[in-house]
Scaffold this motif. Structure first.
Motif, PDB file in Angstrom:
ATOM      1  N   SER A 114       0.791  -1.216   0.000  1.00 10.17           N
ATOM      2  CA  SER A 114       0.000   0.000   0.000  1.00 10.17           C
ATOM      3  C   SER A 114       0.828   1.273   0.000  1.00 10.17           C
ATOM      4  N   ARG A 133      -2.326   6.223  -4.332  1.00  9.53           N
ATOM      5  CA  ARG A 133      -1.660   5.663  -3.153  1.00  9.53           C
ATOM      6  C   ARG A 133      -1.489   6.727  -2.068  1.00  9.53           C
ATOM      7  N   HIS A 179      -4.701   7.077  -0.278  1.00  8.07           N
ATOM      8  CA  HIS A 179      -4.886   5.954   0.654  1.00  8.07           C
ATOM      9  C   HIS A 179      -4.020   6.124   1.904  1.00  8.07           C
ATOM     10  N   SER A 180      -2.759   6.494   1.714  1.00  2.75           N
ATOM     11  CA  SER A 180      -1.839   6.589   2.851  1.00  2.75           C
ATOM     12  C   SER A 180      -2.224   7.700   3.816  1.00  2.75           C
ATOM     13  N   PHE A 223      -4.469  -1.668   0.041  1.00  2.00           N
ATOM     14  CA  PHE A 223      -4.689  -0.861  -1.161  1.00  2.00           C
ATOM     15  C   PHE A 223      -4.708  -1.845  -2.329  1.00  2.00           C
ATOM     16  N   SER A 252      -5.199  -2.651  -6.180  1.00  2.00           N
ATOM     17  CA  SER A 252      -5.188  -2.021  -7.503  1.00  2.00           C
ATOM     18  C   SER A 252      -5.645  -3.003  -8.573  1.00  2.00           C
ATOM     19  N   ALA A 281     -10.407  -6.307  -0.981  1.00  2.00           N
ATOM     20  CA  ALA A 281     -10.147  -4.918  -0.572  1.00  2.00           C
ATOM     21  C   ALA A 281     -11.029  -4.488   0.592  1.00  2.00           C
ATOM     22  N   GLY A 329     -10.490  -1.565   3.041  1.00  2.00           N
ATOM     23  CA  GLY A 329      -9.424  -0.724   2.504  1.00  2.00           C
ATOM     24  C   GLY A 329      -9.858   0.114   1.322  1.00  2.00           C
ATOM     25  N   THR A 330      -8.912   0.298   0.398  1.00  2.00           N
ATOM     26  CA  THR A 330      -9.137   1.143  -0.781  1.00  2.00           C
ATOM     27  C   THR A 330      -9.042   0.301  -2.040  1.00  2.00           C
ATOM     28  N   PHE A 333      -8.523   0.628  -6.008  1.00  2.00           N
ATOM     29  CA  PHE A 333      -8.099   1.532  -7.070  1.00  2.00           C
ATOM     30  C   PHE A 333      -8.414   0.909  -8.420  1.00  2.00           C
TER      31      PHE A 333
END
Length: 473
Positions: free
Chosen positions: A150, A195, A198-199, A208, A210, A247, A250-251, A253
């Motif tokens: 991530s 990213r 997200h961070s 994260f 993708s 995911a 989380g995120t 992408f």
């Protein structure tokens, strides 16, 4: 079946119980430690990693309340929350032992015990301990992997006004759960911004995930994103968790969202609206909790065409919209970016980190970089490998004349025409030196744009490169 390498601790004030327990369990485990004073438990736990602990409920004559057992059970679990504790109790104390299980004990054994019962209970307890240890190791590994995957792969470079505006949008939107749509040409750093979002978010300690939608075939789209059950189609040999479920928390992408066909856009929209995903071949929907960040190089004007992109999906994705500027629109950032990649590739290839000559710096700032930062990075890598001088010079870079995504021609700005005067009677007429001077003048005239210089000299690009190599240019 328990292995001979297992470690068992027996804590009881009855020496007969300790001796009988040790004789019985040594046939099944490599190490059996006995203790008649619970005050030594902390010292023993510090010296050994026990697979299971047999703990008496009462210590001392006349004790039957179980309070001592509760106390030492709590102390053991305080020292090691993953410890597996089996309580030892008299028949009349079964109710107390059940209370102990509610407080964290794994099981209990009643006195007088049956050997088979003891062995079976300890076997199950040891397996539980090892499962807990493996689960804890997996959690630690997963946290490490999530952090590694991530984290941004490189810093976001540049302090131009355009990048300041971008980072301002990132700073304001990152702490929220709002969906973000990132627009920009190829190579402008859309994934880096994703990213960074997200961070800086509240989900930073989660995954994260993708997904490059441009690389996912239509036939595998649902399986890739939603997962599938075993036997759902010919090659579905096992259950598979989709990216959306992976995911969770989380995120997510979604890169190159603009390449997704309309009928697949509808399926994605349904999942995002319902916040549930149903794997292919399953009739059960699983709830998902993800923040969606999407990116595309398709211009917004084209995205607003209903024949290209579903407008309801667009509204769902672009709660916040961030447009990344092309590199040609932030030329002042180029020196910083170039120096970063010079240092990176110098370390990679064991070369010295050279500086740019003034003309080389002007040349890379003037070039339009049709591939943006990605193209600059590749040019720097090539220059680090092939450059032979003490500094980088314009000829260390390949400046191609080709249209970029904005339709501009990617050339370096030209200076005023340079006239090559006819030689007088005393002039040097050596053909080799004349050719070298002509190539030098043409390169200077066109700011080291190889295509333009070659055309001016009446040569092909390949022929010009051969002559440049011949003359050491």
């Amino acid at each position: 079946m328990a292995g001979k390498d297992g470690k068992i601790l027996i804590v009881d004030d009855d020496e007969d119980i300790l001796v009988a327990g040790k004789l019985l369990l040594k046939r099944h485990y490599g190490t059996v430690v006995t203790c008649n004073k619970p005050e030594h438990i902390e010292e023993l736990m510090a010296a050994h990693d026990f697979d299971a602990i047999l703990l008496d409920m009462n210590f001392g004559p006349g004790e039957s309340s179980g309070d001592q057992g509760f106390f030492w059970l709590a102390r053991i679990l305080e020292i090691d929350p993953q410890a597996v504790v089996v309580m030892i109790t008299a028949h009349g104390g079964v109710g107390v032992a059940v209370d102990a299980m509610k407080k964290g004990a794994t099981d209990f054994i009643a006195k007088p015990w049956q050997n088979e019962k003891v062995v079976a209970t300890l076997s199950a307890s040891v397996k539980l301990r090892r499962s807990r240890s493996e689960a804890e190791e997996l959690k630690k590994t997963n946290r490490t992997l999530v952090k590694a995957v991530s984290e941004p792969k490189q810093p976001i470079l540049g302090a131009s006004r355009a990048m300041q505006d971008v980072m301002s949008m990132v700073e304001r939107s990152a702490p929220t759960d709002a969906n973000v749509l990132i627009l920009g040409e190829n190579g402008t750093g859309k994934e880096l911004i994703a990213r960074e979002l997200h961070s800086r978010s509240l989900r930073a300690d989660k995954v994260f995930m993708s997904v490059d939608l441009g690389a996912v075939t239509e036939s595998l789209f649902e399986s890739e994103l939603f997962g599938h059950k075993k036997g759902a189609f010919t090659d579905a040999r096992d259950d598979r968790v989709g990216r959306l479920q992976a995911a969770h928390g989380g995120t997510l992408f979604l890169d190159e969202i603009g390449n997704l066909p309309l009928h697949l856009q509808a399926k994605l929209l349904t999942v995002l609206e319902q916040r549930k995903v149903t794997p292919v071949g399953s009739d059960r929907a699983f709830p998902i909790d993800v923040r969606v960040i999407a990116a595309t190089n398709v211009p917004m004007g084209k995205l607003r065409d209903e024949d290209v992109f579903r407008q309801d999906l667009l509204f769902r994705l672009n709660t916040v919209e961030i447009t990344l500027p092309p590199l040609r629109a932030r030329a002042d950032d180029i020196p910083e970016i170039a120096d970063f990649y010079v240092a990176q590739y110098a370390r990679k290839y064991g070369r010295s980190a050279k500086r740019f000559s003034p003309t080389a710096l002007d040349a890379i700032k003037a070039y339009a970089w049709p591939g943006n930062v990605r193209a600059l990075r590749h040019a720097i890598e090539r220059a680090v490998i092939l450059s032979e001088g003490d500094m980088f010079e314009p000829q260390d870079f390949q400046f191609d004349a080709q249209p970029n995504q904005a339709g501009d021609v990617a050339t370096v700005k030209t200076e005023a025409p340079v006239n090559i005067a006819a030689p007088d009677a005393d002039a040097d007429l050596n053909l080799e030196r004349l050719e070298r001077r002509a190539i030098e003048e043409a390169l200077k005239k066109h700011r080291y744009n190889i295509s333009h210089a070659a055309k001016d000299l009446g040569l092909t690009r390949a022929a010009l490169y051969r002559r440049m190599e011949k003359h050491g240019l």
